[in-house]
Design an enzyme around this catalytic site. Structure first.
Site, short mmCIF file in Angstrom:
data_model
loop_
_atom_site.label_atom_id
_atom_site.label_comp_id
_atom_site.label_asym_id
_atom_site.label_seq_id
_atom_site.Cartn_x
_atom_site.Cartn_y
_atom_site.Cartn_z
NE ARG A 149 106.13 -30.39 -28.21
CZ ARG A 149 105.59 -31.24 -28.88
NH1 ARG A 149 104.87 -32.23 -28.50
NH2 ARG A 149 105.76 -30.93 -30.38
CG HIS A 186 106.72 -21.57 -29.58
ND1 HIS A 186 107.73 -22.25 -29.38
CD2 HIS A 186 105.65 -22.23 -29.08
CE1 HIS A 186 107.21 -23.27 -28.72
NE2 HIS A 186 106.12 -23.16 -28.26
CE1 TYR A 204 87.36 -9.13 -21.97
CE2 TYR A 204 87.42 -11.48 -21.75
CZ TYR A 204 86.79 -10.45 -22.22
OH TYR A 204 85.65 -10.83 -22.93
#
Length: 744
Positions: free
Chosen positions: A36, A82, A126
């Protein structure tokens, strides 16, 4: 006992809680570190970034293709590679597209991806994105067995363990992250300069770190700015793999004519949010902590443009900026910590040479694997081509075998000594391939592939040729993304370490008159302006005035206590308002049984006589009364029953001392020794009682005392004139019964 109960009992294990907690926490910590938070030294990517880029590549979002919605990309990433939150993945994707966050963006974003003011990106439904050329270079060779692949979390797909990384992404884009018990923070650098260092390291593998740093020079932040560190400091940072870089905003002075000017900030330090920076400057303006600055405006459009207006044309621009650098984020420190995972997945804090060496070793392995992959492909193709050539030489017989024999494949293999692949390829030939022209093309291809095969075999067998090939790749990358391009031009400049300019306190605090009031109970406050020191100030019911003085907000206030300590308080720090102020003990560490003897404004160059109630004292100069901490500065040593009671500025050549026995002694100030610390000498002897008061005056002017109807000045000193340590004579008729020269 039932069989089911017996099975349950067998599954229960007795373990030590501490050992189990340690084991499980260690597993969690390692997962956080490796999976991570820390980047891989080879490709400079964390797992989320690697999976994000790979998913975009699988969606064919290369720079020449159209854009796709970010929601589509995020969906693929969390669905296939993931299994974490979509907001975390989208946040990582947004950062890779921000040219003010990443030096060489890996994602080409279309739509609102946030800005340097700290505004967030639009929702993923968007915005649209595709890969950049830099990201494609990072993944070049994935289809050529350049790196190992592993199964995804659900075993349905595969993903690369590490990227081939033709570009030195770790140093070029940097990285930051917080793991368990460790963190990383690597600044971005200029690719062209990193390539120069890599080429030098290939040429001289045993070189020292200094010539590498001379080529890398230092960080190259996407927001520009100026690094104001010495080369020795930068070199030491890279040698240790950790350290600090001082970054200042880039500014210039714009002439407005008629002697007027304004300061324009064009670049701000890395990771500073512009809107918050301007808010901080405006806040300091409102609090009157920037008296040299009149106004701040944000005139930014695509580029940063922060306009600073000085108070007047006489204000020195360098002094104003020096103050702003100290007060705001126009100057920041980047804390470097090159803590990364090595090729074995083990975290290390690496120096710059080790980071470069690890990258080159990775490129060496990638090159060998790609050469081996290409060589295998060439050998397979040459096998087929040699079969085709045999077929052309024996075309009629081949056609006959195919038409007449039941097992044409076996017959051909036996008669012409063909392999299974060759025979299969001949059988799959199209009729149009039997042209004479096709035969010549096959011969040419065979010759070209044979030459390439020889070259690749030379690479495999000669390490020197491999490093030469890697050097050539690095030169190509430097040419493609180097300083000649708009993207590769260095943005962060270097400047000499600034001189330690002493900023006058007037440049920090607006100079205003104030009246400082200290009560007998130890409460301190200030009033604006010069109030009459004889007026009735308001206090709590059981409190009253002890000391009141006039000062300026830029002054330093000196406090002398009964334990022989001096304390220093900036006048601007004293609370103002109509209340009772705050306890002085919150500002200085005054002893429980101690109290304030004197309070006055610090005067540079002044000297003072300090004295105890037992009549002992000495002279102390300005250099010894200033205290740097709340603990104060111990100057006078006292016996068990003794306490320091007086501190008088030396304003004349004579000193007058009177005790509780009303004996007055006058002698020259020069008889009192100057000391940095001590108990002092006897100023006046007392058979009974203690010291009451002391006054320093000029011999020509005499001493002054309060009497009925006003004050009186006594110039005839002969009666009381003596030497230090004597008893003295009775005070003049009419001297106050309080044994104080003047009414307090």
């Amino acid at each position: 006992m039932s069989e089911e109960a017996s099975e349950k009992e067998e599954k229960i294990k007795n373990v030590h809680l501490a050992e189990e907690l340690s084991s499980r926490y260690l597993s969690y910590a390692m997962s956080t570190i490796v999976s991570r938070s820390l980047p891989d030294v080879r490709d400079g990517l964390k797992p989320v970034h690697r999976r994000l880029l790979f998913a975009m590549r699988q969606l064919h979002l290369d720079p020449k293709s159209g854009f796709k919605k970010c929601a589509r990309v995020v969906g693929d990433v969390i669905g296939k590679y993931h299994p974490h939150g979509d907001s975390a993945v989208y946040g990582a994707m947004v950062r890779l597209a921000q040219d003010f966050s990443v030096r060489y963006p890996l994602v080409d974003g279309q739509g609102n991806f946030g800005n340097i003011d700290g505004d967030g990106a639009a929702a993923m439904r968007y915005t649209e994105a595709r890969l950049t050329e830099f990201a494609m270079a990072l993944m070049e060779g994935l289809n050529e067995n350049a790196v190992d692949f592993m199964e995804t979390y659900d075993g349905e797909e595969s993903e690369p363990v590490v990227m081939p990384s033709m570009v030195p992404n770790l140093l070029c884009n940097g990285s930051s992250g917080i793991a368990v018990g460790m963190a990383t923070n690597i600044p971005p650098h200029n690719l062209s300069e990193v390539c120069d260092a890599l080429l030098y390291l290939i040429e001289k593998p045993e070189c020292e770190i200094e010539p590498l740093v001379q080529r890398i020079k230092g960080p190259d932040f996407p927001t520009g700015g100026v690094i104001v560190d010495k080369f020795e400091t930068i070199l030491n940072n890279y040698k240790q793999g950790r350290g600090f870089f001082r970054i200042r905003a880039k500014w210039e002075k714009e002439d407005l004519g008629h002697g007027q000017y304004q300061i324009v900030v064009k670049e701000i330090p890395y990771q500073v949010i512009k809107s918050k920076l301007i808010e901080k400057i405006a806040e300091l303006l409102v609090d009157k902590k920037l008296p040299l600055l009149a106004d701040v405006r944000d005139e930014s459009a695509q580029d940063v443009r922060i306009v600073l207006e000085p108070k007047n044309r006489t204000v020195d621009a360098n002094l104003l900026m020096e103050h702003l650098f100290r007060q705001t984020d126009l100057e920041t420190r980047f804390s470097m910590n090159m803590n990364v995972l090595d090729s074995e997945g083990v975290p290390h804090v690496m120096d710059i040479k080790t980071v470069l060496r690890e990258f080159l070793d990775h490129r060496h392995i990638v090159l060998q694997r790609r050469v081996k992959y290409r060589l295998d492909k060439i050998l397979a193709r040459l096998e087929i081509l040699s079969g085709y050539l045999i077929a052309y030489l024996n075309l009629d017989e081949i056609i006959r075998i195919i038409r007449e024999e039941d097992d044409a494949k076996s017959c051909m293999m036996q008669k012409f000594n063909l392999t299974d692949n060759q025979a299969e390829a001949i059988l799959n030939m199209k009729l149009r391939s039997l042209r004479k022209l096709e035969e010549s093309e096959i011969k040419q291809e065979y010759e070209d592939l044979s030459a390439e095969k020889e070259e690749l075999e030379g690479l495999i067998n000669d390490e020197g040729k491999r490093w030469a090939a890697i050097a050539e790749e690095i030169k190509q990358i430097k040419e493609k993304f180097g300083k000649k391009t708009a993207l590769g031009k260095r943005r962060t400049e270097f400047a000499e370490e600034p001189e330690n300019i002493e900023v006058p306190i007037e440049a920090i605090i607006e100079k205003e008159p104030i009246t400082i009031i200290l009560s007998q109970k130890g409460w301190i406050r200030c009033l604006k302006g010069y109030a009459d020191l004889n007026e009735e100030f308001k206090f709590k019911d059981d409190d009253a005035l002890q000391i009141a003085i006039h000062a300026q907000t830029t002054d330093k206030i000196i406090i002398f206590d009964t334990a022989g300590k001096f304390y220093t308080i900036p006048a601007n720090d004293i609370p103002s308002g109509r209340g009772f102020g705050q306890p002085l003990r919150l500002m200085i560490d005054l002893g429980i049984s101690d109290s304030v003897s004197s309070m006055f404004v610090f005067k540079p160059g002044a000297s003072y006589v300090i004295a105890s109630n037992m009549g002992r004292g000495f002279v102390v100069d300005e250099n010894h009364i200033l205290a740097q901490t709340k603990n104060g500065r111990k100057i006078m040593n006292l016996s068990e029953e003794e306490r320091s009671v007086l501190c008088r500025e030396i304003t004349g050549d004579m000193v007058g001392i009177i005790g509780e026995n009303r004996k007055l002694l006058i002698f020259k100030v020069e008889e009192i020794p100057t000391m940095a610390r001590g108990r002092g000498v006897t100023l006046q002897k007392y058979k009974d009682g203690q010291m009451s008061d002391m006054q320093i005056f000029k011999e020509s002017e005499g001493f002054t005392y309060t009497r009925a109807g006003g004050t009186k000045t006594e110039t005839d000193l002969l009666t009381w004139l003596g030497h230090r340590g004597q008893v003295g004579k009775l005070a003049p008729f009419g001297f106050p019964k309080s044994n104080k020269f003047l009414k307090e």
